[in-house]
Design an enzyme around this catalytic site. Structure first.
Site, mmCIF file in Angstrom:
data_model
loop_
_atom_site.group_PDB
_atom_site.id
_atom_site.type_symbol
_atom_site.label_atom_id
_atom_site.label_comp_id
_atom_site.label_asym_id
_atom_site.label_seq_id
_atom_site.Cartn_x
_atom_site.Cartn_y
_atom_site.Cartn_z
ATOM 1 N N ASP A 51 -2.914 5.646 3.289
ATOM 2 C CA ASP A 51 -3.163 5.649 2.018
ATOM 3 C C ASP A 51 -4.448 5.124 1.536
ATOM 4 O O ASP A 51 -4.878 4.690 0.741
ATOM 5 C CB ASP A 51 -2.027 5.514 0.976
ATOM 6 C CG ASP A 51 -1.432 3.927 1.259
ATOM 7 O OD1 ASP A 51 -1.902 3.201 2.108
ATOM 8 O OD2 ASP A 51 -0.688 3.832 0.518
ATOM 9 N N SER A 52 -4.914 4.052 2.763
ATOM 10 C CA SER A 52 -6.236 3.495 2.389
ATOM 11 C C SER A 52 -7.278 4.374 2.200
ATOM 12 O O SER A 52 -8.782 4.192 1.748
ATOM 13 C CB SER A 52 -6.664 2.681 3.700
ATOM 14 O OG SER A 52 -6.263 3.495 4.927
ATOM 15 N N ASP A 90 0.876 8.266 5.947
ATOM 16 C CA ASP A 90 1.344 7.393 4.626
ATOM 17 C C ASP A 90 2.097 8.134 3.553
ATOM 18 O O ASP A 90 1.636 9.166 2.875
ATOM 19 C CB ASP A 90 0.265 6.552 3.901
ATOM 20 C CG ASP A 90 0.454 5.342 4.690
ATOM 21 O OD1 ASP A 90 1.391 4.549 5.295
ATOM 22 O OD2 ASP A 90 -0.900 4.472 4.681
ATOM 23 N N LYS A 120 4.975 7.394 6.932
ATOM 24 C CA LYS A 120 5.179 5.941 7.072
ATOM 25 C C LYS A 120 5.291 5.399 5.773
ATOM 26 O O LYS A 120 4.934 6.079 4.552
ATOM 27 C CB LYS A 120 3.872 5.212 7.625
ATOM 28 C CG LYS A 120 3.619 3.453 7.475
ATOM 29 C CD LYS A 120 2.798 3.164 8.153
ATOM 30 C CE LYS A 120 1.393 2.843 7.439
ATOM 31 N NZ LYS A 120 1.415 2.141 6.225
ATOM 32 N N GLU A 122 6.239 2.055 2.993
ATOM 33 C CA GLU A 122 6.130 0.458 2.760
ATOM 34 C C GLU A 122 7.508 -0.137 2.296
ATOM 35 O O GLU A 122 7.822 0.651 1.548
ATOM 36 C CB GLU A 122 4.879 0.066 2.164
ATOM 37 C CG GLU A 122 3.701 0.353 2.340
ATOM 38 C CD GLU A 122 2.527 0.043 1.422
ATOM 39 O OE1 GLU A 122 2.772 -0.712 0.680
ATOM 40 O OE2 GLU A 122 1.455 0.326 1.975
ATOM 41 N N GLU A 189 1.630 -6.161 8.690
ATOM 42 C CA GLU A 189 0.360 -6.420 8.114
ATOM 43 C C GLU A 189 0.258 -7.937 7.726
ATOM 44 O O GLU A 189 1.020 -8.407 6.835
ATOM 45 C CB GLU A 189 0.160 -5.394 7.062
ATOM 46 C CG GLU A 189 -1.220 -5.537 6.409
ATOM 47 C CD GLU A 189 -1.755 -4.410 5.673
ATOM 48 O OE1 GLU A 189 -1.355 -3.301 5.590
ATOM 49 O OE2 GLU A 189 -2.905 -4.620 4.944
HETATM 50 O O1 KIV Z 1 -3.294 2.759 4.710
HETATM 51 C C1 KIV Z 1 -3.336 2.078 5.836
HETATM 52 O O2 KIV Z 1 -4.728 2.144 6.390
HETATM 53 C C2 KIV Z 1 -2.494 1.306 6.490
HETATM 54 C C3 KIV Z 1 -2.978 0.513 7.447
HETATM 55 C C4 KIV Z 1 -3.600 -0.828 6.851
HETATM 56 C C5 KIV Z 1 -1.719 0.040 8.423
HETATM 57 O O3 KIV Z 1 -1.297 1.391 5.985
#
Ligand code: KIV
Length: 271
Positions: A51-52, A90, A120, A122, A189
């Site tokens: 989600d980055s 994510d 994934k 969190e 992280e």
């Molecule tokens: O969204 C992302 O890029 C991440 C990584 C930093 C692990 O969750």
């Protein structure tokens, strides 16, 4: 006779075998077809549609604004560019925290509409019910603890997490809960390397770090950061392998000069 090269696809089982034989796991983010193709052909083990994307693709300050539909769009593009790597996506902020049914529906949409291989999420105990419900549907889940950017407004800063005993103890407990629930891997992280190594040593599943030192089972970076496309982010844990921001700017500068001077296109570059 043509010889067909068969690719051994990376699965969650392959990652488990890698941990067991001590082979480190390489993971990078990607958000589009072309980047996924390049890093897959380079041999990356896991591609994270993080989600980055909210930051590096859309220019938002945090990961919070990106939607489930937008994540599915990015994930589908990455899957089409990938032959070998495991593609993990994510679950974005707001698509799983409400209740476990919402979490399951979001995970199913990602799997059905993008063709990705895993999701994934969190958080630890707070999201455990959702993790379990997704796992019962046969969708592999990767956990994510430590600095969890979807909670940035709770933390207040992007500083190193779990430096105090209480938070470190909760992280160790959460990691075990996620493993016991059936997660196939865990991202840690920005936490102290000794704590990350302790977690990796006590879990059977692979632990992949970002800013968590070398005592874990693999490493992940945001591809725009490690290629220097984004040159405004320089945390200590980042190793930059290229300076594409400068290289691209220079190349575009040459193109502009060539167009304006009439040098491009030349006789060979037209019909
Ligand atoms: O969204 C992302 O890029 C991440 C990584 C930093 C692990 O969750």
């Amino acid at each position: 006779m043509s010889v067909q090269k068969t690719i051994r696809k990376v699965t969650t089982h392959v990652l488990q075998e890698m941990k067991e034989r001590g082979e480190k796991i390489s993971m990078l983010t990607a958000y589009d077809f072309s980047m996924a193709r390049m890093i897959d052909h380079a041999g990356i083990d896991v591609i994270l549609v993080g989600d980055s994307a909210s930051n590096v693709m859309a220019g938002h300050e945090t990961t919070l604004p990106i939607t489930l539909d937008q994540m599915i769009y990015h994930a589908g593009s990455v899957v089409r560019g990938t032959d070998r790597a495991l593609v993990v996506v994510d679950l974005p902020f707001g698509s799983y925290q409400g209740n476990s049914k919402e979490a399951l529906n979001s995970a199913i949409r990602i799997m059905k509409e993008s063709g990705a291989h895993a999701v994934k999420m969190e958080g630890g105990e707070e999201v455990l019910e959702g993790v379990k419900r997704i796992l019962t549907a046969g969708v592999p889940v990767m956990g994510h603890l430590g600095l969890t950017p979807q909670s940035i407004y709770k933390f207040g800063t992007y500083n190193v997490r779990a430096t105090e005993d209480q938070e470190a103890e909760k992280l160790i407990r959460d990691a075990k809960l996620l493993e016991d629930a059936g997660c196939f891997a865990l991202v840690l992280e920005k936490i102290p390397s000794a704590l990350a190594a302790k977690v990796a040593g006590s879990l059977h599943i692979p632990v992949i770090g970002i800013g968590a030192g070398g005592g874990v089972d693999g490493q992940v970076l945001v591809v725009h950061d490690m290629l220097g496309i984004n040159n405004e982010f320089s945390p200590r844990f980042l190793r930059r392998y290229l300076n594409l921001y400068e290289d691209i700017k220079k190349a575009v500068g040459h193109y502009i000069i060539d167009v304006k001077s009439g040098d491009f296109p030349n006789q060979q570059e037209q019909y």
